[in-house]
Motif scaffolding. Structure first.
Motif, short mmCIF file in Angstrom:
data_model
loop_
_atom_site.label_atom_id
_atom_site.label_comp_id
_atom_site.label_asym_id
_atom_site.label_seq_id
_atom_site.Cartn_x
_atom_site.Cartn_y
_atom_site.Cartn_z
N SER A 248 8.48 19.74 -3.70
CA SER A 248 8.43 18.30 -3.40
C SER A 248 8.43 17.43 -4.65
O SER A 248 8.34 17.92 -5.78
N PHE A 249 8.52 16.15 -4.45
CA PHE A 249 8.66 15.15 -5.51
C PHE A 249 7.29 14.71 -6.02
O PHE A 249 6.35 14.55 -5.25
N GLN A 250 7.19 14.49 -7.35
CA GLN A 250 5.98 13.98 -7.99
C GLN A 250 4.75 14.85 -7.68
O GLN A 250 3.80 14.45 -7.01
N VAL A 251 4.80 16.09 -8.17
CA VAL A 251 3.71 17.04 -7.99
C VAL A 251 2.86 17.09 -9.25
O VAL A 251 3.38 17.13 -10.36
N HIS A 252 1.54 17.08 -9.08
CA HIS A 252 0.62 17.24 -10.20
C HIS A 252 0.08 18.67 -10.21
O HIS A 252 0.04 19.33 -9.17
N GLU A 253 -0.34 19.12 -11.39
CA GLU A 253 -0.85 20.49 -11.49
C GLU A 253 -2.07 20.71 -10.59
O GLU A 253 -2.29 21.80 -10.07
N PHE B 102 3.18 6.03 -2.76
CA PHE B 102 4.39 6.85 -2.93
C PHE B 102 5.24 6.27 -4.06
O PHE B 102 6.29 5.66 -3.82
N PRO B 103 4.83 6.44 -5.31
CA PRO B 103 5.51 5.81 -6.46
C PRO B 103 6.73 6.60 -6.92
O PRO B 103 6.63 7.48 -7.78
N VAL C 230 0.84 -1.20 0.00
CA VAL C 230 0.00 0.00 0.00
C VAL C 230 0.88 1.25 0.00
O VAL C 230 0.65 2.19 -0.78
N VAL C 231 1.89 1.26 0.85
CA VAL C 231 2.81 2.42 0.92
C VAL C 231 3.52 2.60 -0.42
O VAL C 231 3.68 3.73 -0.91
#
Length: 504
Positions: free
Chosen positions: A362-367, A287-288, A282-283
């Motif tokens: 931060s890492f892996q940010v979406h618009e 957090f991919p 799950v984690v």
């Protein structure tokens, strides 16, 4: 035809809103009406196989959760292809999908049949999906907003706008409406739980605050954007209790906080806590790291640096570490100030500063993550309506490439224009503090730049060599604004003097 709806709303309803008949029922009605108008438009991935879009992702999660055991929801299998919109949110989102799936299975079973329902689209299904968002919006986000501002105005009596105006500014915010009721998501659930948790801080209800925010965090992991202010506010208040009263009083308060959070997590993670493999999976899903520092053009620092130096050349784990360190450094002043002076108004400002820092660094940010910043800014709007509404205009504009992709240009233009006109009238009538000519000019030039870039994105075809020219320019233009706003709101928090008797 859809443009006609917005025009008529402005012609007949908005003047009422600005006249002497101001009341919360009218705000409620207009907010619902706008959501319904937006839902008449297209959604993410409409008729675009093979992956479709977020609409299909939400439908697919319903299909998976009602067809497979709980322990199979996050694992790849022949019945659950994780490459096809695999679940990548915490358990509460999965439970919500499960409840929706049960309802859809009774009303329209072919829409959630395992394997055969992929890409399912029908008029009735679209109506059901739209209703599923509107219902949770009305049940969670709307009450949370009303609740928060009633608590806020109990302790703040020097605001520039009325309670009804503040509620209206928040419920009519175009960004959230366009994403949830246009693009198609359920951000209103996690954001509603978040707003309700903040309302409970203002009401001094510690246990309920912890439960609600833990639920928000277990609905969408992006609520980590807001987690540090909660942590430092309560740790600061525990320390103040130790200084003013005793060690045992502080310990009692700390135990209540810890138990409230732990018990909520244990209940929500109950199907997974007995097996470490389940927890790790799950984690891993939520957090991919393998996706990289960002996907589409985002108005954050890394997307701008990527123009000069391609960050994808850096190992993902290294890049994630860099992002973590820069994010922690950027939030440090706000968090330490909140720990030292744990007041409610500083807590709101810290929510803004920390969430904006997370968005920028931060890492892996979406618009769409900018919504996590816009909501606390709107909560602070009674204190500084001019700056706050300017900020939320930019947040909606920063998502323009996504909205154009989803064929949501008409509602974007209509709602942004109406929001600007309504706010301008509110500013003239209700604001006690008139902004300087230079600041007004700067704001107007900033918004004029948004208008020009919107026109260019629609009218001018980018060079073949640079197909993503306009999205990149829009992200850069918005990023410059967000950096300036981060400096402003940090200055606002650090310079704010709170008398010791008004802490907590």
């Amino acid at each position: 035809m859809h443009l006609y709806y917005y025009t008529m709303t402005y012609k007949y309803l908005i003047p009422l809103y600005l006249n002497k008949v101001l009341n919360e029922k009218l705000v409620f009605m207009i907010a619902v009406l706008f959501r319904w108008f937006v839902s008449l438009h297209d959604y993410s991935g409409k008729s675009k196989p093979p992956m479709f879009g977020d609409y299909e992702a939400q439908r697919h999660w319903m299909e998976v959760t009602i067809s497979l055991p709980t322990t199979h929801w996050y694992f790849n299998s022949s019945n659950n292809d994780l490459l096809y919109w695999g679940l990548d949110y915490p358990p509460l989102t999965a439970y919500h999908s499960y409840i929706n799936g049960l309802i859809f299975n009774n009303v329209l079973p072919e829409s959630v049949q395992l394997h055969t329902s992929r890409g399912f689209e029908s008029k009735f299904h679209q109506l059901l999906m739209r209703y599923s968002v509107l219902i949770v919006d009305l049940l969670i986000f709307f009450p949370a907003v009303f609740w928060f501002f009633r608590q806020f105005f109990k302790i703040k009596n020097n605001n520039q706008i009325s309670q009804t105006m503040a509620i209206g500014i928040m419920l009519l915010y175009p960004g959230l409406i366009l994403i949830d009721h246009g693009h198609f998501q359920y951000n209103c659930v996690s954001l509603g739980l978040f707003v309700a948790s903040v309302a409970n801080i203002f009401a001094n209800k510690t246990i309920l605050t912890c439960i609600l925010f833990s639920m928000a965090l277990n609905y969408k992991q992006m609520e980590l954007y807001h987690a540090l202010p909660f942590f430092f506010y309560y740790i600061g208040s525990v320390y103040e209790t130790y200084i003013k009263y005793s060690f045992f009083a502080a310990l009692r308060k700390l135990i209540i906080l810890v138990l409230s959070v732990l018990l909520t997590f244990l209940i929500l993670w109950a199907p997974y806590i007995s097996d470490s493999k389940q927890i790790f999976q799950v984690v891993h899903r939520i957090f991919p790291l393998e996706r990289g520092v960002f996907e589409d053009k985002v108005s954050n620092i890394w997307c701008q640096i990527n123009i000069i130096y391609k960050l994808r050349n850096i190992n993902n784990q290294t890049m994630a570490t860099i992002c973590l360190l820069t994010t922690l450094i950027s939030v440090l002043p706000s968090c330490l100030d909140l720990f030292k002076n744990p007041s409610k108004i500083k807590f709101l400002l810290s929510l803004i500063n920390c969430s904006l820092s997370f968005f920028l660094f931060s890492f892996q940010v979406h618009e769409k993550s900018i919504l996590l910043v816009a909501i606390p800014v709107l909560m602070y709007s009674p204190q500084s309506p001019f700056i706050c509404t300017w900020f939320v205009f930019i947040t909606t504009f920063s998502m323009l490439p996504l909205l154009i992709k989803d064929n949501l240009l008409i509602p974007f233009i209509s709602m942004s224009l109406i929001y600007f006109i309504v706010y301008s009238n509110i500013e003239k009538v209700f604001s006690k503090q008139k902004e300087t000519f230079k600041l007004n000019l700067l704001r107007n030039l900033s918004l004029f730049g948004c208008v020009i870039l919107t026109i260019c994105s629609i009218v001018l075809k980018p060079p073949q060599k640079y197909p993503y020219l306009w999205p990149l320019i829009i992200s850069s233009y918005s990023c410059v604004h967000f950096i300036a706003f981060l400096i402003y709101f940090n200055f606002e928090q650090l310079m704010l003097q709170i008398p010791k008797k008004k802490l907590y």
